[in-house]
Design a protein around this motif. Structure first.
Motif, PDB file in Angstrom:
ATOM      1  N   LEU A  30       1.720   3.712  18.366  1.00  0.00           N
ATOM      2  CA  LEU A  30       0.856   4.574  16.893  1.00  0.00           C
ATOM      3  C   LEU A  30       1.159   4.133  15.166  1.00  0.00           C
ATOM      4  CD1 LEU A  30       0.685   7.898  18.234  1.00  0.00           C
ATOM      5  CD2 LEU A  30      -0.906   7.017  17.913  1.00  0.00           C
ATOM      6  N   LEU A  31       1.937   3.691  14.883  1.00  0.00           N
ATOM      7  CA  LEU A  31       2.156   2.748  14.228  1.00  0.00           C
ATOM      8  C   LEU A  31       2.174   1.013  13.705  1.00  0.00           C
ATOM      9  CD1 LEU A  31       6.434   3.756  13.863  1.00  0.00           C
ATOM     10  CD2 LEU A  31       4.231   4.512  12.312  1.00  0.00           C
ATOM     11  N   ASN A  32       1.786   0.561  15.023  1.00  0.00           N
ATOM     12  CA  ASN A  32       1.402  -0.285  15.204  1.00  0.00           C
ATOM     13  C   ASN A  32      -0.936  -0.243  15.312  1.00  0.00           C
ATOM     14  OD1 ASN A  32       3.544  -1.652  15.095  1.00  0.00           O
ATOM     15  ND2 ASN A  32       3.888  -2.004  17.355  1.00  0.00           N
ATOM     16  N   ASP A  33      -0.813   0.528  14.919  1.00  0.00           N
ATOM     17  CA  ASP A  33      -2.692   0.464  15.210  1.00  0.00           C
ATOM     18  C   ASP A  33      -3.498   0.248  14.046  1.00  0.00           C
ATOM     19  OD1 ASP A  33      -5.257   2.230  14.836  1.00  0.00           O
ATOM     20  OD2 ASP A  33      -4.667   3.071  16.955  1.00  0.00           O
ATOM     21  N   ASN A  34      -4.788  -1.044  14.133  1.00  0.00           N
ATOM     22  CA  ASN A  34      -5.205  -2.106  13.421  1.00  0.00           C
ATOM     23  C   ASN A  34      -6.211  -0.554  11.923  1.00  0.00           C
ATOM     24  OD1 ASN A  34      -3.780  -4.088  13.895  1.00  0.00           O
ATOM     25  ND2 ASN A  34      -5.391  -4.631  15.227  1.00  0.00           N
ATOM     26  N   TYR A  35      -6.492   0.808  12.806  1.00  0.00           N
ATOM     27  CA  TYR A  35      -6.884   2.009  12.054  1.00  0.00           C
ATOM     28  C   TYR A  35      -6.624   2.647  10.789  1.00  0.00           C
ATOM     29  CZ  TYR A  35     -11.420   1.106  14.638  1.00  0.00           C
ATOM     30  OH  TYR A  35     -12.335   0.527  15.434  1.00  0.00           O
ATOM     31  N   ILE A  36      -6.541   2.809   9.960  1.00  0.00           N
ATOM     32  CA  ILE A  36      -5.679   3.197   8.788  1.00  0.00           C
ATOM     33  C   ILE A  36      -6.355   4.797   8.804  1.00  0.00           C
ATOM     34  CG2 ILE A  36      -6.150   3.568   6.339  1.00  0.00           C
ATOM     35  CD1 ILE A  36      -5.291   0.890   7.156  1.00  0.00           C
ATOM     36  N   GLN A  37      -7.490   5.297   9.716  1.00  0.00           N
ATOM     37  CA  GLN A  37      -7.376   6.509  10.333  1.00  0.00           C
ATOM     38  C   GLN A  37      -6.225   6.997  11.224  1.00  0.00           C
ATOM     39  OE1 GLN A  37      -9.476   4.259  10.055  1.00  0.00           O
ATOM     40  NE2 GLN A  37     -11.096   4.561   9.272  1.00  0.00           N
ATOM     41  N   VAL A  38      -6.066   6.482  11.816  1.00  0.00           N
ATOM     42  CA  VAL A  38      -4.527   6.364  12.557  1.00  0.00           C
ATOM     43  C   VAL A  38      -3.374   6.827  11.901  1.00  0.00           C
ATOM     44  CG1 VAL A  38      -3.561   5.821  14.842  1.00  0.00           C
ATOM     45  CG2 VAL A  38      -6.094   5.361  14.836  1.00  0.00           C
ATOM     46  N   LEU A  39      -3.614   5.572  11.141  1.00  0.00           N
ATOM     47  CA  LEU A  39      -2.146   6.065  10.197  1.00  0.00           C
ATOM     48  C   LEU A  39      -2.029   6.678   9.166  1.00  0.00           C
ATOM     49  CD1 LEU A  39      -1.842   1.392   9.445  1.00  0.00           C
ATOM     50  CD2 LEU A  39      -0.679   2.889  11.126  1.00  0.00           C
ATOM     51  N   GLU A  40      -3.687   7.533   9.306  1.00  0.00           N
ATOM     52  CA  GLU A  40      -2.752   8.505   7.703  1.00  0.00           C
ATOM     53  C   GLU A  40      -2.579   9.794   8.708  1.00  0.00           C
ATOM     54  OE1 GLU A  40      -6.762   7.026   5.041  1.00  0.00           O
ATOM     55  OE2 GLU A  40      -7.214   8.914   7.041  1.00  0.00           O
ATOM     56  N   GLY A  41      -2.877   9.765  10.301  1.00  0.00           N
ATOM     57  CA  GLY A  41      -2.315  10.988  10.576  1.00  0.00           C
ATOM     58  C   GLY A  41      -0.584  10.636  10.981  1.00  0.00           C
ATOM     59  N   ILE A  42      -0.059   9.587  10.954  1.00  0.00           N
ATOM     60  CA  ILE A  42       1.825   9.416  11.804  1.00  0.00           C
ATOM     61  C   ILE A  42       2.282   9.275  10.180  1.00  0.00           C
ATOM     62  CG2 ILE A  42       1.597   6.834  11.737  1.00  0.00           C
ATOM     63  CD1 ILE A  42       2.872   9.007  14.864  1.00  0.00           C
ATOM     64  N   VAL A  43       2.163   9.012   9.367  1.00  0.00           N
ATOM     65  CA  VAL A  43       2.883   8.525   8.303  1.00  0.00           C
ATOM     66  C   VAL A  43       2.900  10.001   7.661  1.00  0.00           C
ATOM     67  CG1 VAL A  43       2.550   7.665   5.731  1.00  0.00           C
ATOM     68  CG2 VAL A  43       1.949   5.890   8.072  1.00  0.00           C
ATOM     69  N   PRO A  44       2.141  11.073   6.831  1.00  0.00           N
ATOM     70  CA  PRO A  44       2.863  11.813   6.320  1.00  0.00           C
ATOM     71  C   PRO A  44       4.151  12.569   6.977  1.00  0.00           C
ATOM     72  CG  PRO A  44       0.356  11.735   6.567  1.00  0.00           C
ATOM     73  CD  PRO A  44       0.968  11.101   7.311  1.00  0.00           C
ATOM     74  N   HIS A  45       3.912  12.031   8.280  1.00  0.00           N
ATOM     75  CA  HIS A  45       5.374  13.344   9.004  1.00  0.00           C
ATOM     76  C   HIS A  45       6.374  12.275   9.518  1.00  0.00           C
ATOM     77  CE1 HIS A  45       2.622  16.713   8.827  1.00  0.00           C
ATOM     78  NE2 HIS A  45       1.656  15.898   9.269  1.00  0.00           N
ATOM     79  N   LEU A  46       6.182  11.204   9.305  1.00  0.00           N
ATOM     80  CA  LEU A  46       7.535  10.082   9.578  1.00  0.00           C
ATOM     81  C   LEU A  46       8.515  10.594   9.497  1.00  0.00           C
ATOM     82  CD1 LEU A  46       6.984   6.410   8.904  1.00  0.00           C
ATOM     83  CD2 LEU A  46       6.751   7.509  10.925  1.00  0.00           C
ATOM     84  N   PRO A  47       8.999  11.364   8.572  1.00  0.00           N
ATOM     85  CA  PRO A  47      10.503  11.881   9.138  1.00  0.00           C
ATOM     86  C   PRO A  47      10.739  12.706   9.770  1.00  0.00           C
ATOM     87  CG  PRO A  47       9.731  12.303   5.858  1.00  0.00           C
ATOM     88  CD  PRO A  47       8.359  11.631   7.274  1.00  0.00           C
ATOM     89  N   GLU A  48       9.847  13.560   9.848  1.00  0.00           N
ATOM     90  CA  GLU A  48       9.630  15.045  11.114  1.00  0.00           C
ATOM     91  C   GLU A  48      10.378  14.146  12.385  1.00  0.00           C
ATOM     92  OE1 GLU A  48       7.902  15.005   8.650  1.00  0.00           O
ATOM     93  OE2 GLU A  48       7.090  17.013   8.254  1.00  0.00           O
ATOM     94  N   THR A  49       9.249  13.088  12.745  1.00  0.00           N
ATOM     95  CA  THR A  49       9.376  12.839  13.697  1.00  0.00           C
ATOM     96  C   THR A  49      10.434  11.681  14.231  1.00  0.00           C
ATOM     97  OG1 THR A  49       6.700  12.046  13.760  1.00  0.00           O
ATOM     98  CG2 THR A  49       8.043  10.713  15.477  1.00  0.00           C
TER      99      THR A  49
END
Length: 903
Positions: free
Chosen positions: A431-450
């Motif tokens: 998911l971190l290597n996904d080319n769609y910015i919409q996917v990164l918008e979902g994973i980035v805000p919760h990186l610390p918890e993950t």
């Protein structure tokens, strides 16, 4: 090409644009202006009555909007004169006036401006009568107002005024719109009455509406069964509501079936275990089977509610039913993808196939949304067997909206898995290597918890062995940052910079230093927007705060100062002030005063007014860092900086800012070491805690070094042989030790530079005394052979950074030691060279007079060194005061004055 003619045409156009043109045509006619004009002598009530009688629609809307305030100011007169006019006007008013009246009438009740009895006899009657408006938008607005009013009215008023109307509107002879309104009113007022009243007066009508000939009425009444059932109680619900609910779940219209499924989900916490086991579980299984066969929107709706269904029924299903539900969920996760794999040549796209693809993608998206609930339903131990393949399929789904949905809930899945979280590490990389910015918008805000869940799941503290298999995770984080930085959404990049501060709790100091620090420095200096730069600077401060290696901390501080404070760009020098604010927040006062205090004060000499203006806002915070009597010299430097700005500043904005800062500085009381415990207890305790944590890092590093040396010594002893070859090797080691001892004896007074280890050895001194102590004990060294000195890691000196040379930090075999006079001269020389102040002859003369003789090393006593340090600081203050404004042209020489000697 005639350029002169073109320039003349451009000049004529510019002149026409600059001329002030008068508006020849009025937007309103005189007649319209006369109609909108109102006598200014009229009072509020008289004006409201006049506008309601003969005003325009926009004026009537204004009166209706101000009606709550008019009643609150003068209730008797407003109720007698204005409210009757409003009720009379609403019969012929347009939609805009009606919509404004709905808001005002509800506001009057919520603010309790008038008694309930008065409201029931006036405004409530108007609301009920307005339900018959033919305009569906206006009628629906009045219905929503009535439903909101029902929540504020007492039970007797509702039974007397509203219940009869709801029953009358629910008759089969009424229109569909009236029956829909009756369903909503019954659902709202049911919770106001006792079960026997509901069973006698409301339940027969509810049953009739559930069997209405119109599917919209059946669906609307089905959505109200939840509130009716809660008012009836469990026994009456089982006998009267559940049969209707089962029948509605088998309705031929998908709209009704959707409503029935929602009602079942809402009633799960009301029903007992026997009812759920005997009635609800078979009903849900049958419903799911039919939805899989139906070619409508039922299956996506089942996928939307499937998580709540499984979670609510988790205690009522056996192992076989649980396995069936998990298998059905697996089919939801791959819905529409099996056919893609089975049919080699895809058929031509038609409107029906496009709708089918959208339906399947929506089904998978809803399944991804409910994945955390399914993990809770199956249990972490069964994740690998039951749900892991579904999770991989959702993370690799061809539709980006599915991947975005699973990315938004990734941190919840990681928390629920606990010790089994390492199973999904590769999916996080995907998911971190996904080319769609919409996917990164979902994973980035919760990186610390993950990431923290990944660390806790593996167990134990940070170790090289545990993090060694996270190299792909580090690379994926860097790839994600690169993709986010390349997009046009700078706010997402800002979030990424802020979330990267969590890497200090996940990776080792070496990994952070080698992988993340270069990227952060690049964003710090080259990012396009200021908030991203500020976030990168704060993240770097967090990394320095938690770094376990002393040489890394020193080099990062040096690079931070060199990249910002000594930058050729004024924007970066202004950014240094923001970084200093972060340092003061994250570090102890001792640390800030040791490494940043003097550098930020030097910005007072900056030639750009904006930098000096930024510094003025920081001066009051600098004073709060000082504690007397140990920081007396720092206080003198701060006062000298303020006096210089007050007396030499030519910019108007900076002068105003420094005057404002002076008033704030006067209000701040300098902390005293003897009074700190009484006056600054909370702040001092926080600072003491930060300082203890910094010392703990030093002690931890020293302990790790000792353990490493002991382990290395044991391995060396085990590998030693008894031959002459081993003896020769030991003899060579002894000769090296002898050479090192001889070199140490040759320069016994040569101290180490101002490093963190020196700070830990002089903790008994205050920062100001320790700075003078360190400066007084430094000696000047010329050209020295690196082989004659013991090898040492590059140490950071807060004064050596003034010169801007990077040799002090990159040569591991040479520790450069500079005399205090040389330090002050180098600071002034660098400033003069940077700002091009003074003549060339003066700079050459000053450099030759201040430079020590090469190759000579002298040692002084403590008294002489402190005296020399005080003279050098006096020279610095004198040179700064004589320097004048940064715009001046003369460069002062370093002369020792009698007044400064006396001081």
């Amino acid at each position: 090409m005639d350029l002169s003619g073109g320039l003349e045409q451009v000049e004529d156009d510019l002149q026409e644009l600059s001329l002030e043109r008068t508006i020849t045509k009025s937007l309103k006619t005189q007649e319209e202006i006369d109609r909108l004009t109102v006598d200014e002598k009229l009072g509020d009530l008289e004006r409201a009555v006049y506008l309601l009688s003969s005003g325009q629609e926009v004026q009537r809307i204004s009166v209706v909007n101000s009606l709550p305030q008019l009643i609150q100011d003068n209730a008797p007169e407003a109720m007698r004169r204005v409210v009757p006019k409003v009720r009379e006007m609403l019969h012929v008013a347009g939609p805009d006036v009606q919509l404004a009246a709905t808001i005002s009438f509800l506001s009057i009740l919520e603010r309790e401006i008038i008694p309930i009895s008065t409201y029931s006899s006036t405004f409530l009657q108007t609301i009920i009568m307005s339900l018959e408006v033919k305009d569906p938008v206006v009628s629906n607005a009045w219905l929503e107002t009535l439903l909101s009013v029902c929540g504020c009215l007492p039970k007797d008023v509702i039974k007397r005024e509203i219940l009869g109307i709801a029953v009358a509107k629910g008759q089969l002879s009424q229109s569909v719109q009236s029956r829909l309104a009756s369903c909503k009113i019954l659902g709202r007022v049911a919770t106001k009455f006792e079960p026997y009243i509901i069973k006698k007066e409301i339940l027969p009508l509810v049953t009739a509406l559930c069997q209405d000939i119109d599917y919209e009425v059946r669906g609307c009444m089905c959505r109200q069964l939840d509130s009716v059932a809660r008012a009836l109680g469990l026994e009456n619900t089982k006998s009267a509501i559940l049969p209707e609910l089962v029948e509605l779940a088998n309705d031929e219209e998908c709209f009704v079936r959707h409503a029935a499924l929602d009602a079942v989900v809402n009633l799960l916490n009301l029903l007992d275990d026997d009812t759920c086991t005997q009635t609800i579980v078979p009903l849900v299984c049958k419903f799911c089977e039919r939805s899989m066969e139906a070619d409508d929107t039922t299956l996506p709706h089942v996928a939307e509610q499937f998580g709540r269904l499984c979670h609510g029924l988790s205690v009522n299903v056996d192992e076989q039913q649980q396995a069936w539900l998990l298998e059905f969920y697996t089919q939801l996760c791959i819905q529409g993808r099996m056919r893609d794999a089975q049919s080699p040549p895809p058929p031509p796209r038609t409107p029906s196939s496009i709708c089918d693809e959208d339906r399947c993608a929506e089904c998978r998206r809803n399944a991804a949304y409910n994945f955390p609930a399914m993990v809770l339903f199956a249990g972490p131990k069964n994740f690998k067997v039951e749900l892991y393949n579904c999770f991989v399929s959702l993370c690799e789904d061809p539709h980006y909206i599915v991947r975005r949905t699973i990315a938004c809930g990734f941190h919840e899945v990681a928390k629920l898995l606990g010790s089994h979280v390492q199973l999904i590490q590769q999916e996080l990389v995907t998911l971190l290597n996904d080319n769609y910015i919409q996917v990164l918008e979902g994973i980035v805000p919760h990186l610390p918890e993950t990431l923290e869940s990944l660390v806790k799941g593996v167990g134990g503290g940070l170790s090289e062995a545990r993090i060694s298999n996270h190299a792909d995770l580090v690379q994926s984080l860097l790839t994600c940052e690169y993709l986010v930085a390349a997009c046009s959404q700078w706010r997402l990049h800002l979030t990424m910079m802020q979330r990267l501060a969590c890497v200090v709790r996940v990776f080792t100091s070496d990994q952070i230093y080698s992988k993340f620090v270069p990227v952060l420095f690049q964003r710090l200096t080259l990012a396009r927007v200021l908030p991203v730069k500020q976030a990168a600077g704060r993240t770097l401060c967090v990394i320095i705060r938690h770094n376990r290696r002393q040489e890394h901390r020193q080099e990062l501080i040096c690079r931070l100062i060199e990249a910002l404070c000594h930058s050729n760009k004024y924007q970066l020098r202004m950014l240094f002030v923001d970084v200093c604010c972060d340092v003061m927040e994250l570090f102890s006062r001792r640390f800030f005063k040791e490494y940043f205090f003097e550098f930020v004060l030097n910005l007072a000499h900056d030639p750009v007014a904006n930098v000096r203006l930024k510094l003025c806002s920081l001066l009051p915070r600098l004073k709060t860092q000082i504690k007397l009597p140990g920081d007396r010299q720092l206080l003198q430097q701060l006062e000298h900086c303020v006096r210089r700005l007050l007396s030499h500043e030519r910019d108007r904005d900076v002068a105003a800012a420094i005057r404002k800062s002076v008033f704030e500085l006067d209000k701040i009381q300098v902390a005293m070491e003897t009074l700190t415990q009484r006056m600054f207890m909370e702040e001092d305790l926080m600072d003491q805690k930060k300082e203890e944590e910094e010392k703990m890092l030093l002690e931890l590093e020293e302990r790790e070094k000792k353990e490493h040396e002991q382990t290395k010594g044991k391995n060396t002893e085990k590998g030693k042989g008894k031959g002459s070859k081993g003896q020769g090797r030991r003899g060579g080691d002894k000769s090296k030790e002898a050479k090192a001892a001889a070199a140490k004896e040759a320069s016994p007074t040569m101290p180490r530079s101002n490093s963190l280890s020196h700070v830990s050895s002089s903790n008994n001194l205050s920062p100001g005394q320790r700075g003078a102590h360190n400066r007084g004990h430094r000696t000047s060294v010329g050209k020295t052979n690196s082989s004659e000195l013991p090898s040492a890691s590059p140490k950071l000196s807060k004064h050596s950074l003034h010169s801007g040379s990077s040799e002090n930090m990159t040569s591991p075999g040479l520790t450069r030691i500079v005399s205090p006079h040389r330090i002050v001269s180098s600071v002034q020389d660098k400033k003069n060279r940077k700002y091009s102040l003074g003549s060339k002859e003066d700079r050459i003369k000053r450099t030759s007079s201040n430079s020590p003789v090469a190759g000579v090393s002298t040692s002084h006593s403590k008294k002489s060194s402190l005296k020399k340090s005080s003279h050098s600081l006096t020279n610095l203050a004198a040179s700064s005061s004589g320097h004048g404004s940064p715009k001046g042209g003369s460069t002062p020489t370093h002369t020792r004055k009698k007044g400064s000697q006396a001081r």
